[in-house]
Write a protein that holds these residues in place. Structure first.
Motif, PDB file in Angstrom:
ATOM      1  N   LYS A   1       0.866  -1.178   0.000  1.00 21.86           N
ATOM      2  CA  LYS A   1       0.000   0.000   0.000  1.00 21.86           C
ATOM      3  C   LYS A   1       0.905   1.232   0.000  1.00 21.86           C
ATOM      4  O   LYS A   1       1.837   1.327   0.808  1.00 21.86           O
ATOM      5  CB  LYS A   1      -0.924   0.010   1.216  1.00 21.86           C
ATOM      6  CG  LYS A   1      -1.946  -1.100   1.183  1.00 21.86           C
ATOM      7  CD  LYS A   1      -2.868  -1.052   2.371  1.00 21.86           C
ATOM      8  CE  LYS A   1      -3.860  -2.215   2.312  1.00 21.86           C
ATOM      9  NZ  LYS A   1      -4.719  -2.244   3.505  1.00 21.86           N
TER      10      LYS A   1
ATOM     11  N   TYR B   1      -3.637  -1.111  -8.287  1.00 22.49           N
ATOM     12  CA  TYR B   1      -5.054  -0.822  -8.118  1.00 22.49           C
ATOM     13  C   TYR B   1      -5.245   0.536  -7.447  1.00 22.49           C
ATOM     14  O   TYR B   1      -4.433   0.926  -6.602  1.00 22.49           O
ATOM     15  CB  TYR B   1      -5.726  -1.855  -7.207  1.00 22.49           C
ATOM     16  CG  TYR B   1      -5.619  -3.271  -7.688  1.00 22.49           C
ATOM     17  CD1 TYR B   1      -6.604  -3.836  -8.475  1.00 22.49           C
ATOM     18  CD2 TYR B   1      -4.520  -4.052  -7.326  1.00 22.49           C
ATOM     19  CE1 TYR B   1      -6.517  -5.148  -8.898  1.00 22.49           C
ATOM     20  CE2 TYR B   1      -4.410  -5.376  -7.751  1.00 22.49           C
ATOM     21  CZ  TYR B   1      -5.411  -5.915  -8.530  1.00 22.49           C
ATOM     22  OH  TYR B   1      -5.313  -7.214  -8.952  1.00 22.49           O
ATOM     23  N   SER B   2      -6.335   1.187  -7.755  1.00 21.52           N
ATOM     24  CA  SER B   2      -6.767   2.346  -7.002  1.00 21.52           C
ATOM     25  C   SER B   2      -7.439   1.830  -5.733  1.00 21.52           C
ATOM     26  O   SER B   2      -8.214   0.882  -5.776  1.00 21.52           O
ATOM     27  CB  SER B   2      -7.768   3.161  -7.816  1.00 21.52           C
ATOM     28  OG  SER B   2      -8.391   4.117  -6.992  1.00 21.52           O
ATOM     29  N   ALA B   3      -7.160   2.469  -4.623  1.00 20.44           N
ATOM     30  CA  ALA B   3      -7.766   2.041  -3.354  1.00 20.44           C
ATOM     31  C   ALA B   3      -9.149   2.643  -3.150  1.00 20.44           C
ATOM     32  O   ALA B   3      -9.790   2.376  -2.134  1.00 20.44           O
ATOM     33  CB  ALA B   3      -6.862   2.392  -2.198  1.00 20.44           C
ATOM     34  N   GLU B   4      -9.601   3.436  -4.095  1.00 22.43           N
ATOM     35  CA  GLU B   4     -10.940   4.016  -3.980  1.00 22.43           C
ATOM     36  C   GLU B   4     -11.982   2.943  -4.277  1.00 22.43           C
ATOM     37  O   GLU B   4     -11.849   2.177  -5.225  1.00 22.43           O
ATOM     38  CB  GLU B   4     -11.090   5.191  -4.943  1.00 22.43           C
ATOM     39  CG  GLU B   4     -10.191   6.343  -4.570  1.00 22.43           C
ATOM     40  CD  GLU B   4     -10.438   7.561  -5.451  1.00 22.43           C
ATOM     41  OE1 GLU B   4     -11.593   7.739  -5.883  1.00 22.43           O
ATOM     42  OE2 GLU B   4      -9.480   8.301  -5.678  1.00 22.43           O
ATOM     43  N   LYS B   5     -12.997   2.896  -3.443  1.00 20.91           N
ATOM     44  CA  LYS B   5     -14.061   1.900  -3.642  1.00 20.91           C
ATOM     45  C   LYS B   5     -14.838   2.230  -4.903  1.00 20.91           C
ATOM     46  O   LYS B   5     -15.066   3.386  -5.228  1.00 20.91           O
ATOM     47  CB  LYS B   5     -14.994   1.890  -2.435  1.00 20.91           C
ATOM     48  CG  LYS B   5     -14.305   1.432  -1.180  1.00 20.91           C
ATOM     49  CD  LYS B   5     -15.231   1.459   0.002  1.00 20.91           C
ATOM     50  CE  LYS B   5     -14.477   1.058   1.252  1.00 20.91           C
ATOM     51  NZ  LYS B   5     -15.310   1.108   2.441  1.00 20.91           N
ATOM     52  N   VAL B   6     -15.246   1.180  -5.603  1.00 15.90           N
ATOM     53  CA  VAL B   6     -16.028   1.363  -6.829  1.00 15.90           C
ATOM     54  C   VAL B   6     -17.449   0.882  -6.630  1.00 15.90           C
ATOM     55  O   VAL B   6     -17.762   0.169  -5.732  1.00 15.90           O
ATOM     56  CB  VAL B   6     -15.387   0.632  -8.028  1.00 15.90           C
ATOM     57  CG1 VAL B   6     -14.091   1.300  -8.373  1.00 15.90           C
ATOM     58  CG2 VAL B   6     -15.176  -0.826  -7.748  1.00 15.90           C
TER      59      VAL B   6
END
Length: 96
Positions: free
Chosen positions: A55, A91-96
């Motif tokens: 991370k 990966y983006s750590a923002e939830k989708v």
């Protein structure tokens, strides 16, 4: 934040060599600015598969990490122990 997975497939009987060689990389990387976590895990389905779960604060600090001597050295040192090319996914750590 971004999350990175680096999947390492060891040649048969070389898993422990990779784990041992990864310890300096893990220790040094955890001290880098922007590193939130950096850990190595073993698959329970295939003993030869390891995953580095990382991370980072952002892509820029990851790019700096990938140019460090300890990162480059690790790739060189384990080259003879891996069965195939290391797979790295970001990966983006923002939830989708």
């Amino acid at each position: 934040m971004i999350i990175v997975t680096a999947t390492i497939t060891a040649k048969p009987t070389k898993r422990d060599e990779i784990i041992s060689k990864s310890q300096d990389l893990i220790k040094s990387t955890r001290l880098e600015p922007g590193c939130i976590s950096y850990d190595l895990y073993a698959s329970i389905e295939d003993e030869n598969v390891l995953i580095m779960l990382e991370k980072w604060e952002n892509r820029e600090v990851l790019d700096v990490h990938m140019k460090t001597e300890h990162f480059k050295m690790f790739g060189t040192v384990i080259e003879e122990f891996v069965a195939k090319e290391i797979s790295i996914v970001i990966y983006s750590a923002e939830k989708v």
